[in-house]
Motif scaffolding. Structure first.
Motif, PDB file in Angstrom:
ATOM      1  N   ALA A   1       0.830  -1.211   0.000  1.00  0.00           N
ATOM      2  CA  ALA A   1       0.000   0.000   0.000  1.00  0.00           C
ATOM      3  C   ALA A   1       0.861   1.256   0.000  1.00  0.00           C
ATOM      4  CB  ALA A   1      -0.922  -0.012   1.219  1.00  0.00           C
ATOM      5  N   VAL A   2       1.899   1.277   0.822  1.00  0.00           N
ATOM      6  CA  VAL A   2       2.781   2.445   0.887  1.00  0.00           C
ATOM      7  C   VAL A   2       3.530   2.621  -0.421  1.00  0.00           C
ATOM      8  CG1 VAL A   2       4.814   3.421   2.024  1.00  0.00           C
ATOM      9  CG2 VAL A   2       3.019   2.362   3.395  1.00  0.00           C
ATOM     10  N   GLY A   3       4.022   1.514  -0.988  1.00  0.00           N
ATOM     11  CA  GLY A   3       4.751   1.592  -2.261  1.00  0.00           C
ATOM     12  C   GLY A   3       3.903   2.139  -3.386  1.00  0.00           C
ATOM     13  N   SER A   4       2.585   1.907  -3.323  1.00  0.00           N
ATOM     14  CA  SER A   4       1.707   2.345  -4.413  1.00  0.00           C
ATOM     15  C   SER A   4       1.458   3.844  -4.409  1.00  0.00           C
ATOM     16  CB  SER A   4       0.366   1.607  -4.325  1.00  0.00           C
ATOM     17  OG  SER A   4      -0.349   1.993  -3.165  1.00  0.00           O
ATOM     18  N   ILE A   5       1.642   4.512  -3.270  1.00  0.00           N
ATOM     19  CA  ILE A   5       1.362   5.949  -3.217  1.00  0.00           C
ATOM     20  C   ILE A   5       2.625   6.793  -3.358  1.00  0.00           C
ATOM     21  CG2 ILE A   5      -0.717   5.627  -1.832  1.00  0.00           C
ATOM     22  CD1 ILE A   5       0.845   6.450   0.624  1.00  0.00           C
ATOM     23  N   VAL A   6       3.774   6.135  -3.503  1.00  0.00           N
ATOM     24  CA  VAL A   6       5.044   6.852  -3.683  1.00  0.00           C
ATOM     25  C   VAL A   6       5.412   6.817  -5.158  1.00  0.00           C
ATOM     26  CG1 VAL A   6       7.498   6.934  -3.089  1.00  0.00           C
ATOM     27  CG2 VAL A   6       5.819   6.284  -1.351  1.00  0.00           C
ATOM     28  N   SER A   7       5.707   7.972  -5.725  1.00  0.00           N
ATOM     29  CA  SER A   7       6.018   8.056  -7.153  1.00  0.00           C
ATOM     30  C   SER A   7       7.507   7.975  -7.446  1.00  0.00           C
ATOM     31  CB  SER A   7       5.457   9.360  -7.735  1.00  0.00           C
ATOM     32  OG  SER A   7       4.059   9.413  -7.583  1.00  0.00           O
ATOM     33  N   ARG A   8       8.351   8.289  -6.464  1.00  0.00           N
ATOM     34  CA  ARG A   8       9.799   8.278  -6.670  1.00  0.00           C
ATOM     35  C   ARG A   8      10.455   7.341  -5.661  1.00  0.00           C
ATOM     36  NH1 ARG A   8      12.366  13.985  -6.440  1.00  0.00           N
ATOM     37  NH2 ARG A   8      11.519  13.820  -4.311  1.00  0.00           N
ATOM     38  N   THR A   9      11.403   6.552  -6.144  1.00  0.00           N
ATOM     39  CA  THR A   9      12.100   5.608  -5.265  1.00  0.00           C
ATOM     40  C   THR A   9      12.902   6.341  -4.193  1.00  0.00           C
ATOM     41  OG1 THR A   9      13.914   5.529  -6.873  1.00  0.00           O
ATOM     42  CG2 THR A   9      12.259   3.784  -6.999  1.00  0.00           C
ATOM     43  N   GLU A  10      13.276   7.597  -4.455  1.00  0.00           N
ATOM     44  CA  GLU A  10      14.033   8.371  -3.467  1.00  0.00           C
ATOM     45  C   GLU A  10      13.214   8.637  -2.208  1.00  0.00           C
ATOM     46  OE1 GLU A  10      13.582   9.185  -6.562  1.00  0.00           O
ATOM     47  OE2 GLU A  10      15.523   9.432  -7.569  1.00  0.00           O
ATOM     48  N   ASP A  11      11.876   8.665  -2.352  1.00  0.00           N
ATOM     49  CA  ASP A  11      11.007   8.953  -1.210  1.00  0.00           C
ATOM     50  C   ASP A  11      10.549   7.689  -0.484  1.00  0.00           C
ATOM     51  OD1 ASP A  11      11.166  11.621  -1.976  1.00  0.00           O
ATOM     52  OD2 ASP A  11       9.394  11.457  -3.273  1.00  0.00           O
ATOM     53  N   LEU A  12      10.953   6.533  -1.003  1.00  0.00           N
ATOM     54  CA  LEU A  12      10.411   5.276  -0.476  1.00  0.00           C
ATOM     55  C   LEU A  12      10.888   4.990   0.948  1.00  0.00           C
ATOM     56  CD1 LEU A  12       8.672   2.823  -1.126  1.00  0.00           C
ATOM     57  CD2 LEU A  12      10.720   1.694  -2.028  1.00  0.00           C
ATOM     58  N   GLY A  13      12.172   5.239   1.209  1.00  0.00           N
ATOM     59  CA  GLY A  13      12.726   4.923   2.530  1.00  0.00           C
ATOM     60  C   GLY A  13      11.987   5.612   3.651  1.00  0.00           C
ATOM     61  N   GLN A  14      11.700   6.894   3.454  1.00  0.00           N
ATOM     62  CA  GLN A  14      10.986   7.651   4.470  1.00  0.00           C
ATOM     63  C   GLN A  14       9.543   7.181   4.601  1.00  0.00           C
ATOM     64  OE1 GLN A  14      10.991  11.848   3.741  1.00  0.00           O
ATOM     65  NE2 GLN A  14       9.936  12.371   5.642  1.00  0.00           N
ATOM     66  N   ALA A  15       8.934   6.788   3.482  1.00  0.00           N
ATOM     67  CA  ALA A  15       7.525   6.377   3.502  1.00  0.00           C
ATOM     68  C   ALA A  15       7.317   5.057   4.249  1.00  0.00           C
ATOM     69  CB  ALA A  15       7.002   6.256   2.072  1.00  0.00           C
ATOM     70  N   VAL A  16       8.254   4.106   4.098  1.00  0.00           N
ATOM     71  CA  VAL A  16       8.087   2.795   4.736  1.00  0.00           C
ATOM     72  C   VAL A  16       8.658   2.758   6.156  1.00  0.00           C
ATOM     73  CG1 VAL A  16       8.122   1.597   2.514  1.00  0.00           C
ATOM     74  CG2 VAL A  16      10.257   1.856   3.804  1.00  0.00           C
ATOM     75  N   MET A  17       9.247   3.854   6.613  1.00  0.00           N
ATOM     76  CA  MET A  17       9.865   3.881   7.935  1.00  0.00           C
ATOM     77  C   MET A  17       8.914   3.485   9.060  1.00  0.00           C
ATOM     78  SD  MET A  17      12.630   4.255   9.623  1.00  0.00           S
ATOM     79  CE  MET A  17      13.716   5.053   8.430  1.00  0.00           C
ATOM     80  N   PRO A  18       7.661   3.994   9.102  1.00  0.00           N
ATOM     81  CA  PRO A  18       6.754   3.595  10.196  1.00  0.00           C
ATOM     82  C   PRO A  18       6.503   2.084  10.242  1.00  0.00           C
ATOM     83  CG  PRO A  18       5.907   5.535   9.065  1.00  0.00           C
ATOM     84  CD  PRO A  18       7.045   5.030   8.247  1.00  0.00           C
ATOM     85  N   ILE A  19       6.336   1.449   9.068  1.00  0.00           N
ATOM     86  CA  ILE A  19       6.112   0.002   9.042  1.00  0.00           C
ATOM     87  C   ILE A  19       7.365  -0.732   9.510  1.00  0.00           C
ATOM     88  CG2 ILE A  19       5.395  -1.945   7.610  1.00  0.00           C
ATOM     89  CD1 ILE A  19       4.168   0.060   5.678  1.00  0.00           C
ATOM     90  N   THR A  20       8.520  -0.259   9.073  1.00  0.00           N
ATOM     91  CA  THR A  20       9.784  -0.865   9.495  1.00  0.00           C
ATOM     92  C   THR A  20       9.948  -0.771  11.005  1.00  0.00           C
ATOM     93  OG1 THR A  20      10.786  -0.252   7.379  1.00  0.00           O
ATOM     94  CG2 THR A  20      12.280  -0.835   9.168  1.00  0.00           C
ATOM     95  N   MET A  21       9.583   0.367  11.581  1.00  0.00           N
ATOM     96  CA  MET A  21       9.710   0.552  13.020  1.00  0.00           C
ATOM     97  C   MET A  21       8.766  -0.376  13.793  1.00  0.00           C
ATOM     98  SD  MET A  21      12.138   2.639  13.348  1.00  0.00           S
ATOM     99  CE  MET A  21      12.018   2.879  15.114  1.00  0.00           C
ATOM    100  N   LEU A  22       7.572  -0.635  13.247  1.00  0.00           N
ATOM    101  CA  LEU A  22       6.651  -1.579  13.891  1.00  0.00           C
ATOM    102  C   LEU A  22       7.267  -2.973  13.963  1.00  0.00           C
ATOM    103  CD1 LEU A  22       3.113  -0.705  12.444  1.00  0.00           C
ATOM    104  CD2 LEU A  22       3.831  -0.614  14.843  1.00  0.00           C
ATOM    105  N   SER A  23       7.847  -3.408  12.851  1.00  0.00           N
ATOM    106  CA  SER A  23       8.481  -4.726  12.833  1.00  0.00           C
ATOM    107  C   SER A  23       9.691  -4.771  13.767  1.00  0.00           C
ATOM    108  CB  SER A  23       8.916  -5.073  11.401  1.00  0.00           C
ATOM    109  OG  SER A  23       9.563  -6.329  11.366  1.00  0.00           O
ATOM    110  N   LEU A  24      10.481  -3.700  13.760  1.00  0.00           N
ATOM    111  CA  LEU A  24      11.636  -3.635  14.660  1.00  0.00           C
ATOM    112  C   LEU A  24      11.207  -3.671  16.118  1.00  0.00           C
ATOM    113  CD1 LEU A  24      14.016  -0.994  13.019  1.00  0.00           C
ATOM    114  CD2 LEU A  24      14.616  -3.335  13.639  1.00  0.00           C
ATOM    115  N   ALA A  25      10.114  -2.982  16.440  1.00  0.00           N
ATOM    116  CA  ALA A  25       9.627  -2.950  17.818  1.00  0.00           C
ATOM    117  C   ALA A  25       9.254  -4.354  18.293  1.00  0.00           C
ATOM    118  CB  ALA A  25       8.431  -2.012  17.933  1.00  0.00           C
ATOM    119  N   GLY A  26       8.521  -5.098  17.454  1.00  0.00           N
ATOM    120  CA  GLY A  26       8.159  -6.465  17.819  1.00  0.00           C
ATOM    121  C   GLY A  26       9.370  -7.351  17.993  1.00  0.00           C
ATOM    122  N   PHE A  27      10.357  -7.183  17.101  1.00  0.00           N
ATOM    123  CA  PHE A  27      11.584  -7.986  17.163  1.00  0.00           C
ATOM    124  C   PHE A  27      12.361  -7.686  18.439  1.00  0.00           C
ATOM    125  CE2 PHE A  27      16.135  -8.434  16.114  1.00  0.00           C
ATOM    126  CZ  PHE A  27      16.163  -9.773  15.773  1.00  0.00           C
TER     127      PHE A  27
END
Length: 444
Positions: free
Chosen positions: A327-353
């Motif tokens: 879902a996040v990847g679909s609303i981002v038009s440039r790969t340069e902005d992807l890292g910042q966009a997926v950060m919240p999801i990454t942090m959720l997974s990191l928190a559980g780990f």
């Protein structure tokens, strides 16, 4: 309908498997895993680990004339006796002749350290009223923990020998006093309705459960991190290159999203299978297999019920996070902005780990782990820990599964709506108002 889904899955898998980046990355990680597993053995071969550490001691003349037990000469003799009894002696003590003065003895020992004859040396300061003397170990190493701990253990044994000698006990009584006590631990189910993964487990079976928990947690974390980034970046790349416009003319956006998620799942499973094979091959090598045998780790001790639960939580955890990445990847038009966009999801997974690695493995019955096992973003990690290291009631396990499935259904529906809308929205990242308005215009 099904052909479109299968086409996307096949295209995603073939495109990734044929890519040089995927193959090179897989090979590099496999090599790193191999090196990591064998690193202790490699270090021991170059560092001389496994050989006895030579340390020096000055055999003072006056010690030979003393009759009390705790003289330097007598202590060193017992230390040598202690280390020679070991299968692989950790320390070897070399005696140096008394040079007459403390300064001369110090100079001689330092010269031996400089020449590489010994790694360090020990000195004794006489105790008061026949007490055990204080011992000092000197070496060039800043923190020679291994040698100092070994000496501390050996000196404690020497002290015990001195106390026992003056106790008047017979040799049989001394042997009985020093004989080690064997303590076996067995897992039980104390609560009615618990025992979801069985009880009465031996130490070997409990050790295998812990190993399985470690493996599943790491595999889930790697799967989420690897596949999530790949899913989001693939969708963003296709969108930015306008390939998405061609793709959705032949396949519906819903099929495209779930086809890509499934295809990436197969890719990740392939990678994980390669890594598991590499780990098994390296762990069965003679120098590693001997270490495993010491911990009584056997694949036959794997609990099949725990394995089934672990796979269930692995799959549900993967699909929960992968739909959000899509879902996040679909609303981002440039790969340069992807890292910042997926950060919240990454942090959720990191928190559980991190919750499980630094809190759950040491205390699986803590309130934090119990609460986390019902939070869908953390439960794939937390409930696996509880299942492997404690004995949660079975109703709690299936309640956690039910919450996960409901959450996956909702996030899947919501992600599909966002995906259906976002893949055709170019330019700047759409605002929540624009996205919500566009989502209402489309039906899944």
């Amino acid at each position: 309908m099904n052909n479109g889904f299968a086409t996307v899955v096949g295209f995603t898998v073939k495109n990734k498997l044929r890519g040089k980046a995927f193959l090179i990355t897989t090979i590099i990680i496999a090599v790193i895993i191999s090196i990591g597993i064998n690193l202790p053995y490699i270090i021991s071969q170059f560092s001389g680990e496994g050989k006895a550490t030579s340390i020096g001691y000055v055999d003072k003349t006056q010690d030979k004339t003393r009759s009390d037990f705790y003289t330097g000469s007598r202590i060193v003799g017992l230390l040598n006796q202690y280390y020679k009894a070991q299968e692989k002696p950790e320390i070897e003590i070399q005696s140096f002749a008394d040079a007459g003065t403390a300064d001369a003895n110090e100079k001689e020992l330092k010269q031996a350290v400089a020449d590489g004859t010994i790694k360090g040396y020990i000195e004794f300061a006489e105790g008061t009223n026949g007490s055990f003397p204080s011992v000092t170990y000197k070496s060039e190493a800043l923190m020679d923990v291994k040698t100092s701990q070994s000496l501390q253990t050996a000196l404690l044994w020497v002290k015990q020998q001195g106390v026992l000698q003056d106790s008047g006990l017979s040799q049989a009584q001394k042997d009985l006093l020093l004989a080690p006590i064997q303590l076996d631990t067995v897992q039980i189910s104390a609560t009615e309705g618990a025992g979801s993964i069985g009880s009465g487990k031996t130490e070997g079976e409990q050790g295998m459960d812990m190993a399985l928990v470690y493996v599943i947690i790491f595999m889930l974390f790697m799967a989420i991190m690897i596949s999530g980034q790949m899913i989001a970046s693939e969708i963003t790349a296709e969108k930015s290159s306008r390939v998405m416009e061609i793709l959705i003319t032949s396949v519906s956006p819903l099929k495209a999203m779930f086809g890509k998620i499934t295809g990436m799942f197969l890719i990740v499973l392939t990678q994980l299978a390669v890594y598991v094979i590499v780990i098994v091959v390296n762990m069965t090598m003679p120098h590693n297999a001997s270490k495993l045998s010491e911990f009584d780790i056997k694949l036959s001790n794997i609990d099949p019920v725990l394995l089934c639960y672990a796979i269930l939580f692995f799959l549900t955890g993967y699909f929960l996070f992968s739909t959000m990445f899509a879902a996040v990847g679909s609303i981002v038009s440039r790969t340069e902005d992807l890292g910042q966009a997926v950060m919240p999801i990454t942090m959720l997974s990191l928190a559980g780990f991190y919750i499980c690695m630094f809190g759950g493995l040491s205390n699986p019955n803590s309130m934090l782990i119990k609460v986390s096992s019902f939070i869908p973003f953390f439960s794939p990690y937390a409930m696996v820990v509880r299942l492997g290291l404690s004995d949660p009631p079975i109703w709690q396990v299936w309640l956690s599964v039910a919450i996960l499935i409901i959450t996956i259904s909702f996030t899947g529906w919501l992600s599909a709506k966002i995906y259906r809308t976002g893949v055709l929205m170019y330019g700047k990242k759409p605002s929540m108002k624009e996205l919500r308005k566009a989502m209402k215009a489309y039906k899944i």
